[in-house]
Design a protein around this motif. Structure first.
Motif, short mmCIF file in Angstrom:
data_model
loop_
_atom_site.label_atom_id
_atom_site.label_comp_id
_atom_site.label_asym_id
_atom_site.label_seq_id
_atom_site.Cartn_x
_atom_site.Cartn_y
_atom_site.Cartn_z
N PRO A 59 27.74 10.63 -7.57
CA PRO A 59 27.16 10.04 -6.57
C PRO A 59 28.30 9.39 -6.32
CG PRO A 59 26.11 9.89 -8.59
CD PRO A 59 27.07 10.78 -9.04
N LEU A 60 28.21 8.37 -4.66
CA LEU A 60 28.95 7.58 -4.41
C LEU A 60 28.45 6.27 -4.66
CD1 LEU A 60 30.04 8.78 -0.75
CD2 LEU A 60 31.36 9.27 -3.18
N PRO A 61 29.12 5.00 -4.00
CA PRO A 61 30.38 4.78 -4.54
C PRO A 61 30.77 5.46 -5.67
CG PRO A 61 29.36 3.25 -4.54
CD PRO A 61 28.30 3.89 -4.35
N LEU A 62 32.09 6.04 -5.90
CA LEU A 62 32.47 6.08 -7.17
C LEU A 62 33.24 5.43 -7.79
CD1 LEU A 62 34.97 8.82 -6.20
CD2 LEU A 62 33.30 9.12 -7.56
N SER A 63 32.86 5.26 -8.90
CA SER A 63 34.02 4.13 -9.90
C SER A 63 35.17 4.45 -10.98
CB SER A 63 32.73 3.22 -10.67
OG SER A 63 31.89 4.24 -12.08
N THR A 64 35.71 3.29 -10.70
CA THR A 64 36.55 4.06 -12.04
C THR A 64 36.26 4.50 -13.26
OG1 THR A 64 36.95 1.47 -12.60
CG2 THR A 64 38.24 2.24 -11.23
N ALA A 65 35.00 3.44 -14.38
CA ALA A 65 34.83 4.38 -15.11
C ALA A 65 34.89 5.55 -15.05
CB ALA A 65 33.96 3.48 -15.58
N VAL A 66 33.13 5.88 -14.40
CA VAL A 66 33.58 7.68 -13.37
C VAL A 66 34.98 8.15 -13.40
CG1 VAL A 66 33.11 9.88 -13.01
CG2 VAL A 66 31.26 7.16 -13.54
N ILE A 67 35.85 7.54 -13.29
CA ILE A 67 37.07 8.45 -13.10
C ILE A 67 37.55 8.68 -14.08
CG2 ILE A 67 38.82 8.50 -11.77
CD1 ILE A 67 38.04 7.46 -9.36
N ALA A 68 38.17 7.92 -14.44
CA ALA A 68 38.31 8.20 -16.22
C ALA A 68 37.69 8.40 -17.47
CB ALA A 68 39.03 6.36 -16.46
N GLU A 69 36.33 8.68 -17.09
CA GLU A 69 35.89 9.15 -18.08
C GLU A 69 35.89 11.51 -17.98
OE1 GLU A 69 30.63 10.09 -19.14
OE2 GLU A 69 30.96 8.78 -17.72
N LYS A 70 35.71 11.44 -16.99
CA LYS A 70 35.46 13.08 -16.24
C LYS A 70 37.22 12.94 -16.76
CE LYS A 70 31.84 13.04 -14.98
NZ LYS A 70 30.75 14.11 -15.60
N ALA A 71 38.07 12.10 -16.29
CA ALA A 71 39.79 13.23 -16.76
C ALA A 71 39.77 13.04 -18.21
CB ALA A 71 41.24 11.35 -15.74
N ARG A 341 45.03 6.94 -17.86
CA ARG A 341 45.51 5.70 -17.76
C ARG A 341 46.12 5.52 -16.32
NH1 ARG A 341 46.83 5.63 -23.36
NH2 ARG A 341 48.82 5.93 -23.09
N ASN A 342 47.13 5.90 -15.67
CA ASN A 342 47.34 6.35 -14.49
C ASN A 342 46.76 6.71 -13.15
OD1 ASN A 342 50.07 5.71 -16.13
ND2 ASN A 342 50.92 8.24 -15.46
N LEU A 343 45.72 7.04 -13.35
CA LEU A 343 44.56 7.79 -12.43
C LEU A 343 43.62 5.86 -12.23
CD1 LEU A 343 43.78 10.79 -12.68
CD2 LEU A 343 45.07 10.20 -11.35
N THR A 344 43.72 5.86 -13.88
CA THR A 344 42.93 4.72 -13.22
C THR A 344 42.91 3.86 -13.47
OG1 THR A 344 41.35 5.15 -16.21
CG2 THR A 344 40.87 3.23 -15.33
N TRP A 345 44.40 2.91 -13.73
CA TRP A 345 44.75 1.60 -13.41
C TRP A 345 44.92 2.40 -10.93
CZ3 TRP A 345 45.92 -2.39 -13.98
CH2 TRP A 345 47.47 -3.02 -13.07
N ILE A 346 45.41 3.44 -10.64
CA ILE A 346 45.52 3.27 -9.41
C ILE A 346 44.59 2.77 -8.99
CG2 ILE A 346 45.97 5.02 -7.55
CD1 ILE A 346 48.31 6.15 -9.43
N ALA A 347 43.54 3.61 -8.99
CA ALA A 347 42.35 3.78 -8.48
C ALA A 347 41.14 1.94 -8.95
CB ALA A 347 41.28 4.53 -8.90
#
Length: 365
Positions: A59-71, A341-347
């Motif tokens: 669901p929106l809004p996305l968070s960096t924690a969710v992005i890191a977890e899913k990656a 880590r790169n994806l989390t940093w950019i996000a």
């Protein structure tokens, strides 16, 4: 003939892991990600890569924690596919990779319990590759002996933990000593195991583990300054492998400050360059911060750690130049971790509108 036998047992999985490696994000993709105005654009750009629709149901809004977890979940799924289909010695090799995550989880839960953090939150933060059955019981251990006898005695970490039993109290300093004692034993054991394997695994993994040992030795030294850790205690935490062992280790055991640390390692050109480059940099977040210290802080820590991560990427990337070896399985995990880590940093930079630092990630190619 050795290559023939390797392919019989591991040829298919080597092809799989090389396919995983080829799906790592290219520089063009990173360039597109850094141009995103919001995390919805970020998700759209990633959907055109091997990540596909891994964020589609979030669901929106996305968070960096969710992005890191899913990656991370994607990395774990790929790792578990290989591990499930592996036979010895690859299956044992894959088990060794998980031991470092088990150590991190043990320390996370023990430290969190010491500081009265929520148990459920702590368990959610544990890395999936380091989960073991008795892990929740760590949250009720009150001393080192109880930690060992009730929780860790039946885990693969038990042999590494025997050197920690002299530290009775679970305070911040002793927990950091336990962390680094476990890692020292783990790296030495992993190194001895790869010596039993054929080439090119032995050569490639010896290089990888030697660098990891040296990185931990340097970080332990830097982070011990200004703490109650004595020089004798510090020396006992250094792995007895690596390019710094034994001369560099002996010198670092006596080091008093950052300048003397630099002097101790300058006979290895790459390590001297790390300090030179770090002194010219303000540091970035792409590396993920210090790992392996015994407490304390260092003003050049973040940028120095980034230099270590750049070197780690280079070493692990080079292992793919060899064929018929197990090192590529280890290196893929490390490269994929850096990608997360790169994806989390950019996000995080997109979310905080910190475009001036968005390119401070560690490129993989």
């Amino acid at each position: 003939m050795e290559a023939l036998f390797f392919n019989a047992s591991n040829g298919f999985l080597e092809g799989v892991v090389r396919g995983y490696r080829n799906s790592l994000l290219t520089q063009n993709v990173y360039n597109n990600l850094t141009q995103c105005e919001n995390l919805e654009d970020f998700r759209l750009q990633l959907s055109a890569t091997d990540y596909g629709n891994f964020l589609a149901n979030e669901p929106l809004p996305l968070s960096t924690a969710v992005i890191a977890e899913k990656a991370t979940q994607k990395l774990v799924a790929e790792f578990n596919y290989i591990r499930t289909n592996a036979v010895a010695p690859l299956s044992t090799f894959m088990d060794y990779i998980t031991y470092s995550y088990m150590i991190d989880n043990v320390i996370l839960l023990t430290l969190g319990t010491l500081h009265e953090r929520d148990t459920h939150e702590l368990l959610e933060r544990c890395h999936p590759l380091g989960v073991f059955d008795t892990m929740p019981a760590l949250c009720v251990a009150t001393n080192v002996e109880e930690l060992y006898n009730s929780v860790l005695v039946d885990t693969p970490l038990a042999p590494y933990f025997r050197d920690c039993l002299s530290a009775q109290d679970l305070d911040d300093l002793n927990i950091e000593i336990i962390r680094n004692t476990l890692y020292k034993s783990y790296l030495e054991d992993f190194y001895q195991f790869v010596q039993t394997l054929g080439e090119p695994t032995r050569e490639s993994m010896s290089k990888v583990l030697a660098f990891e040992a040296d990185r931990r030795t340097i970080n332990i030294t830097l982070n011990s300054f200004g703490t109650e850790l004595s020089k004798e205690q510090r020396a006992k935490l250094f792995p007895t492998i690596g390019r710094l062992y034994p001369e560099g280790n002996n010198a670092l055991a006596r080091a008093e400050d950052v300048d003397t640390v630099k002097a101790c390692v300058e006979y290895i050109p790459e390590y001297k360059a790390f300090f030179d480059n770090a002194s010219k940099s303000t540091g970035s977040g792409g590396g993920g911060g210090m790992n392996g210290g015994a407490g304390g802080d260092d003003s050049d820590g973040a940028s120095l750690e980034d230099e270590f991560f750049k070197r780690e990427v280079s070493i692990n990337r080079d292992t793919f130049l060899q064929q018929f070896g197990l090192a590529v399985f280890y290196s893929f995990v490390k490269l994929k971790e850096q990608e997360v880590r790169n994806l989390t940093w950019i996000a995080e930079c997109i979310m905080q509108d910190a475009k001036d630092r968005i390119n401070d990630y560690i490129p993989l190619f």
